[in-house]
Design a protein around this motif. Structure first.
Motif, PDB file in Angstrom:
ATOM      1  N   GLU A 145       0.849  -1.192   0.000  1.00  0.00           N
ATOM      2  CA  GLU A 145       0.000   0.000   0.000  1.00  0.00           C
ATOM      3  C   GLU A 145       0.884   1.241   0.000  1.00  0.00           C
ATOM      4  OE1 GLU A 145      -3.392   0.368   0.015  1.00  0.00           O
ATOM      5  OE2 GLU A 145      -3.556  -1.799  -0.288  1.00  0.00           O
ATOM      6  N   GLY A 146       0.494   2.271  -0.725  1.00  0.00           N
ATOM      7  CA  GLY A 146       1.213   3.537  -0.679  1.00  0.00           C
ATOM      8  C   GLY A 146       2.242   3.737  -1.769  1.00  0.00           C
ATOM      9  N   ILE A 147       2.109   3.032  -2.911  1.00  0.00           N
ATOM     10  CA  ILE A 147       3.026   3.226  -4.028  1.00  0.00           C
ATOM     11  C   ILE A 147       2.503   4.361  -4.900  1.00  0.00           C
ATOM     12  CG2 ILE A 147       3.890   2.214  -6.173  1.00  0.00           C
ATOM     13  CD1 ILE A 147       4.062  -0.446  -4.743  1.00  0.00           C
ATOM     14  N   GLY A 148       3.376   5.328  -5.219  1.00  0.00           N
ATOM     15  CA  GLY A 148       2.987   6.447  -6.069  1.00  0.00           C
ATOM     16  C   GLY A 148       3.204   6.149  -7.538  1.00  0.00           C
ATOM     17  N   ARG A 149       4.423   5.749  -7.893  1.00  0.00           N
ATOM     18  CA  ARG A 149       4.731   5.389  -9.276  1.00  0.00           C
ATOM     19  C   ARG A 149       5.855   4.374  -9.275  1.00  0.00           C
ATOM     20  NH1 ARG A 149       7.920  10.496 -12.109  1.00  0.00           N
ATOM     21  NH2 ARG A 149       9.506  10.721 -10.522  1.00  0.00           N
ATOM     22  N   ILE A 150       5.946   3.647 -10.366  1.00  0.00           N
ATOM     23  CA  ILE A 150       7.026   2.684 -10.547  1.00  0.00           C
ATOM     24  C   ILE A 150       7.689   2.998 -11.881  1.00  0.00           C
ATOM     25  CG2 ILE A 150       7.641   0.265 -10.844  1.00  0.00           C
ATOM     26  CD1 ILE A 150       5.222  -0.488  -9.143  1.00  0.00           C
ATOM     27  N   VAL A 151       9.012   3.113 -11.864  1.00  0.00           N
ATOM     28  CA  VAL A 151       9.782   3.394 -13.067  1.00  0.00           C
ATOM     29  C   VAL A 151      10.702   2.207 -13.320  1.00  0.00           C
ATOM     30  CG1 VAL A 151      11.459   4.967 -14.133  1.00  0.00           C
ATOM     31  CG2 VAL A 151       9.724   5.867 -12.578  1.00  0.00           C
ATOM     32  N   ILE A 152      10.708   1.734 -14.565  1.00  0.00           N
ATOM     33  CA  ILE A 152      11.570   0.611 -14.950  1.00  0.00           C
ATOM     34  C   ILE A 152      12.671   1.143 -15.861  1.00  0.00           C
ATOM     35  CG2 ILE A 152      11.692  -1.592 -16.155  1.00  0.00           C
ATOM     36  CD1 ILE A 152       8.745  -1.980 -15.481  1.00  0.00           C
ATOM     37  N   HIS A 153      13.923   0.837 -15.522  1.00  0.00           N
ATOM     38  CA  HIS A 153      15.078   1.215 -16.338  1.00  0.00           C
ATOM     39  C   HIS A 153      15.739  -0.050 -16.856  1.00  0.00           C
ATOM     40  CE1 HIS A 153      15.615   5.524 -15.342  1.00  0.00           C
ATOM     41  NE2 HIS A 153      14.972   5.180 -14.238  1.00  0.00           N
ATOM     42  N   GLY A 154      16.382   0.072 -17.999  1.00  0.00           N
ATOM     43  CA  GLY A 154      17.139  -1.044 -18.540  1.00  0.00           C
ATOM     44  C   GLY A 154      17.486  -0.787 -19.989  1.00  0.00           C
ATOM     45  N   PRO A 155      18.248  -1.701 -20.579  1.00  0.00           N
ATOM     46  CA  PRO A 155      18.599  -1.530 -21.991  1.00  0.00           C
ATOM     47  C   PRO A 155      17.361  -1.667 -22.865  1.00  0.00           C
ATOM     48  CG  PRO A 155      19.400  -3.641 -21.174  1.00  0.00           C
ATOM     49  CD  PRO A 155      18.845  -2.899 -19.994  1.00  0.00           C
ATOM     50  N   GLY A 156      17.307  -0.872 -23.928  1.00  0.00           N
ATOM     51  CA  GLY A 156      16.166  -0.878 -24.830  1.00  0.00           C
ATOM     52  C   GLY A 156      16.051  -2.166 -25.629  1.00  0.00           C
ATOM     53  N   LEU A 157      14.831  -2.477 -26.001  1.00  0.00           N
ATOM     54  CA  LEU A 157      14.532  -3.608 -26.863  1.00  0.00           C
ATOM     55  C   LEU A 157      13.926  -3.035 -28.155  1.00  0.00           C
ATOM     56  CD1 LEU A 157      12.868  -5.952 -24.212  1.00  0.00           C
ATOM     57  CD2 LEU A 157      15.157  -6.170 -25.163  1.00  0.00           C
ATOM     58  N   PRO A 158      14.764  -2.683 -29.127  1.00  0.00           N
ATOM     59  CA  PRO A 158      14.260  -2.006 -30.322  1.00  0.00           C
ATOM     60  C   PRO A 158      13.415  -2.929 -31.201  1.00  0.00           C
ATOM     61  CG  PRO A 158      16.577  -2.523 -30.585  1.00  0.00           C
ATOM     62  CD  PRO A 158      16.208  -2.911 -29.183  1.00  0.00           C
TER      63      PRO A 158
END
Length: 173
Positions: free
Chosen positions: A39-52
């Motif tokens: 409970e209480g998550i505002g946003r989630i950001v995922i980082h990583g190498p791109g999959l073109p």
């Protein structure tokens, strides 16, 4: 108690840094568990190498890339296309009073789901104020109207819809 480096007026974030890149299946399980149990998550950001979609340069330039991890995942009942292979996950916490409990719950979920070692850090890893890029992309009036969860996430020439997926919380329009 955890050492925290959080700027004044910013919400804390929890960074999950797995020792390996995560598959789309593992990412899907992890995100669903985080949204279901924490409970209480505002946003989630995922980082990583791109999959073109296509080869960007070289003799095969323009030919389609058939990477098995570039597929939609279902998170919180919505399909989200995987455009990066998950190397880091940043979770913004809205309820700072429960931060220690939330971090413990996140670590517990990671131990259950992740097939490799991982690190969890608490601090601020994304922008919390408008950047020059935000003003270039949206203009001054646009920044005032912009959902604060989108600040600092997009490059000036990229389309927002191509880079960001917004999931609605339960009961949110």
């Amino acid at each position: 108690m955890l050492e925290r480096k959080i700027p004044e007026g910013a919400k804390p974030e929890v960074q999950i840094f797995p020792q390996r890149l995560l598959s789309a299946d593992t990412t899907e399980k992890l995100l669903n568990e985080l949204l279901e149990r924490v409970e209480g998550i505002g946003r989630i950001v995922i980082h990583g190498p791109g999959l073109p979609k296509a080869v960007p340069f070289g003799p095969a330039r323009g030919k389609p890339v058939k990477h098995p991890e570039r597929r939609p995942i279902e998170v919180h009942g919505e399909k989200i296309p995987m455009k990066v292979q998950t190397g880091q996950i940043i979770v913004e916490i809205e309820d700072e009073d429960r931060l220690d409990d939330i971090v413990e719950e996140i670590e517990k979920i990671c131990r259950e789901i992740l097939p490799c070692d991982f690190e969890v850090q608490v601090g601020r890893f994304t922008r919390h104020k408008p950047t020059v890029t935000d003003y270039l992309k949206f203009g001054e009036e646009g920044v005032k109207k912009l959902d604060k969860r989108l600040l600092g996430l997009v490059e000036p020439r990229a389309r927002l819809a191509d880079r960001v997926s917004v999931l609605k919380k339960k009961g949110e329009d």
